[in-house]
Design an enzyme around this catalytic site. Structure first.
Site, PDB file in Angstrom:
ATOM      1  N   ASP A   9      -1.966 -18.715 -10.408  1.00  0.00           N
ATOM      2  CA  ASP A   9      -2.176 -19.963 -11.307  1.00  0.00           C
ATOM      3  C   ASP A   9      -3.441 -19.122 -11.777  1.00  0.00           C
ATOM      4  OD1 ASP A   9      -2.611 -22.350 -12.861  1.00  0.00           O
ATOM      5  OD2 ASP A   9      -4.432 -23.013 -11.593  1.00  0.00           O
TER       6      ASP A   9
ATOM      7  N   TYR B  85      -8.739 -16.883 -24.228  1.00  0.00           N
ATOM      8  CA  TYR B  85     -10.185 -17.231 -24.008  1.00  0.00           C
ATOM      9  C   TYR B  85     -10.821 -15.973 -24.380  1.00  0.00           C
ATOM     10  CZ  TYR B  85     -10.532 -22.469 -22.033  1.00  0.00           C
ATOM     11  OH  TYR B  85     -10.955 -23.291 -21.916  1.00  0.00           O
ATOM     12  N   ASP B  86      -9.303 -14.985 -24.743  1.00  0.00           N
ATOM     13  CA  ASP B  86      -9.699 -13.880 -24.331  1.00  0.00           C
ATOM     14  C   ASP B  86     -10.579 -12.981 -25.978  1.00  0.00           C
ATOM     15  OD1 ASP B  86      -8.136 -12.512 -22.741  1.00  0.00           O
ATOM     16  OD2 ASP B  86      -6.614 -12.158 -23.907  1.00  0.00           O
TER      17      ASP B  86
ATOM     18  N   ASN C 139       6.446 -17.906 -18.058  1.00  0.00           N
ATOM     19  CA  ASN C 139       6.181 -17.385 -19.579  1.00  0.00           C
ATOM     20  C   ASN C 139       7.009 -16.066 -19.433  1.00  0.00           C
ATOM     21  OD1 ASN C 139       4.536 -15.288 -20.222  1.00  0.00           O
ATOM     22  ND2 ASN C 139       2.822 -16.765 -19.684  1.00  0.00           N
TER      23      ASN C 139
ATOM     24  N   LYS D  75      -6.623  -4.194 -20.877  1.00  0.00           N
ATOM     25  CA  LYS D  75      -6.552  -5.321 -20.192  1.00  0.00           C
ATOM     26  C   LYS D  75      -5.605  -5.568 -18.645  1.00  0.00           C
ATOM     27  CE  LYS D  75      -5.710 -10.326 -20.978  1.00  0.00           C
ATOM     28  NZ  LYS D  75      -5.430 -11.690 -21.146  1.00  0.00           N
TER      29      LYS D  75
ATOM     30  N   ARG E 140      -5.564 -10.835 -13.490  1.00  0.00           N
ATOM     31  CA  ARG E 140      -4.127 -10.954 -13.034  1.00  0.00           C
ATOM     32  C   ARG E 140      -3.516  -9.557 -12.199  1.00  0.00           C
ATOM     33  NH1 ARG E 140      -2.880 -14.857 -16.756  1.00  0.00           N
ATOM     34  NH2 ARG E 140      -3.438 -13.025 -18.344  1.00  0.00           N
TER      35      ARG E 140
ATOM     36  N   SER F  95       8.035 -19.499 -13.410  1.00  0.00           N
ATOM     37  CA  SER F  95       7.460 -18.654 -14.319  1.00  0.00           C
ATOM     38  C   SER F  95       8.137 -18.947 -15.157  1.00  0.00           C
ATOM     39  CB  SER F  95       6.054 -18.633 -14.541  1.00  0.00           C
ATOM     40  OG  SER F  95       5.916 -17.987 -15.608  1.00  0.00           O
TER      41      SER F  95
ATOM     42  N   LYS G 206       5.077 -12.787 -18.440  1.00  0.00           N
ATOM     43  CA  LYS G 206       4.281 -12.810 -17.083  1.00  0.00           C
ATOM     44  C   LYS G 206       5.744 -12.103 -16.100  1.00  0.00           C
ATOM     45  CE  LYS G 206       1.294 -16.215 -16.514  1.00  0.00           C
ATOM     46  NZ  LYS G 206       1.118 -17.236 -15.940  1.00  0.00           N
TER      47      LYS G 206
HETATM   48  P1  IMP Z   1      -1.712 -19.927 -16.142  1.00  0.00           P
HETATM   49  O1  IMP Z   1      -2.741 -20.215 -14.776  1.00  0.00           O
HETATM   50  O2  IMP Z   1      -2.280 -18.145 -16.362  1.00  0.00           O
HETATM   51  O3  IMP Z   1      -1.239 -20.698 -16.811  1.00  0.00           O
HETATM   52  O4  IMP Z   1      -3.607 -19.966 -17.395  1.00  0.00           O
HETATM   53  C1  IMP Z   1      -4.361 -21.871 -17.362  1.00  0.00           C
HETATM   54  C2  IMP Z   1      -5.325 -20.953 -19.071  1.00  0.00           C
HETATM   55  O5  IMP Z   1      -6.358 -20.465 -18.343  1.00  0.00           O
HETATM   56  C3  IMP Z   1      -4.591 -20.846 -20.081  1.00  0.00           C
HETATM   57  O6  IMP Z   1      -4.359 -21.813 -20.505  1.00  0.00           O
HETATM   58  C4  IMP Z   1      -5.817 -20.041 -21.034  1.00  0.00           C
HETATM   59  O7  IMP Z   1      -6.273 -21.149 -21.254  1.00  0.00           O
HETATM   60  C5  IMP Z   1      -6.646 -19.071 -19.689  1.00  0.00           C
HETATM   61  N1  IMP Z   1      -6.010 -18.478 -19.773  1.00  0.00           N
HETATM   62  C6  IMP Z   1      -4.812 -17.951 -18.462  1.00  0.00           C
HETATM   63  N2  IMP Z   1      -5.145 -16.303 -18.280  1.00  0.00           N
HETATM   64  C7  IMP Z   1      -6.272 -16.058 -19.754  1.00  0.00           C
HETATM   65  C8  IMP Z   1      -6.601 -14.703 -20.283  1.00  0.00           C
HETATM   66  O8  IMP Z   1      -5.788 -13.495 -19.679  1.00  0.00           O
HETATM   67  N3  IMP Z   1      -7.031 -14.488 -21.227  1.00  0.00           N
HETATM   68  C9  IMP Z   1      -7.431 -15.771 -21.289  1.00  0.00           C
HETATM   69  N4  IMP Z   1      -7.363 -16.857 -20.753  1.00  0.00           N
HETATM   70  C10 IMP Z   1      -6.624 -16.805 -20.034  1.00  0.00           C
END
Ligand code: IMP
Length: 197
Positions: A70, A154-155, A10, A175, A181, A8, A13
């Site tokens: 993911d 989407y929080d 990020n 959270k 996660r 990642s 993270k």
């Molecule tokens: P990723 O796999 O962590 O990159 O998440 C994919 C997508 O899911 C992100 O682009 C967000 O739109 C949504 N997402 C992932 N985790 C969260 C969260 O904790 N809160 C809100 N949206 C989330």
């Protein structure tokens, strides 16, 4: 096993996981430490598929145990959509706001008792011996409108069960404790701890 690579870029993270794994004496590297790694295209049809694809690639390139995650938002009234497509629900270059607007549009007219949803995270871990996955789910509901300005994605429209606030209104520590996660990482941590004892 004292070094793991997180697939990642990020920074939140990486920081969070680094402090989680430090008490186990595990050093967490990330894809920043391996600048030659390519960006992995997340083109699988499941969260498991994407998580495994990313971790396998990083393991094969670095030779070190690799971890990835993911996440998707699975909405009951939409038969589990947007799911694995959550990041690009409103199109390839969609912003968080575009995705959120599309979700509220699609759910317009759906009563509050039918707005159940869950965030689901799959963490994949690939080692020379085997591959493992750990799942975390957080159930809740999609509100009619946005509330709060914390978090991301989407929080602002997701209210987890047992709370009056949305994820965007809850403080970060709360959270992280109850989130999809957080739960998946906790499972991974418990498993790692059991391996090292
Ligand atoms: P990723 O796999 O962590 O990159 O998440 C994919 C997508 O899911 C992100 O682009 C967000 O739109 C949504 N997402 C992932 N985790 C969260 C969260 O904790 N809160 C809100 N949206 C989330």
């Amino acid at each position: 096993m004292d070094t793991i690579v997180l697939a990642s870029r990020n920074k939140d993270k990486i920081k969070e996981l680094r402090s989680t794994l430090a008490p186990l004496g595990i050093e967490l590297k990330s894809t920043y430490d391996f600048p030659n790694l390519d960006e992995v295209i997340e083109d699988r049809e499941t969260l498991e598929g994407n998580a495994l694809k990313k971790a396998r690639y990083v393991f094969e390139e670095t030779g070190l145990p690799a971890l990835s995650d993911d996440t998707g938002l699975e909405v009951d009234a939409l038969d589990g959509r947007p799911g694995v497509y959550s990041a690009r629900y409103a199109g390839e270059s969609a912003t968080y706001q575009d995705n959120l607007d599309k979700l509220l549009d699609e759910l317009a007219g759906v009563d509050s008792e039918d707005r159940g949803a869950q965030f689901r995270t799959v963490v994949a871990f690939v080692t020379p011996e085997d591959t493992y996955t750990f799942e975390g789910i957080c159930r809740g509901e999609i509100l009619m409108e946005e509330r709060g300005d914390g978090g991301f994605g989407y929080d602002p429209v997701f209210r987890p069960i047992g709370f009056d606030q949305t994820f965007a209104e809850l403080d970060e520590a709360t959270k992280n404790e109850i989130s999809h996660r957080g739960k998946a990482i906790q499972k991974f941590y418990d498993w790692m701890k059991a391996q090292s004892s």
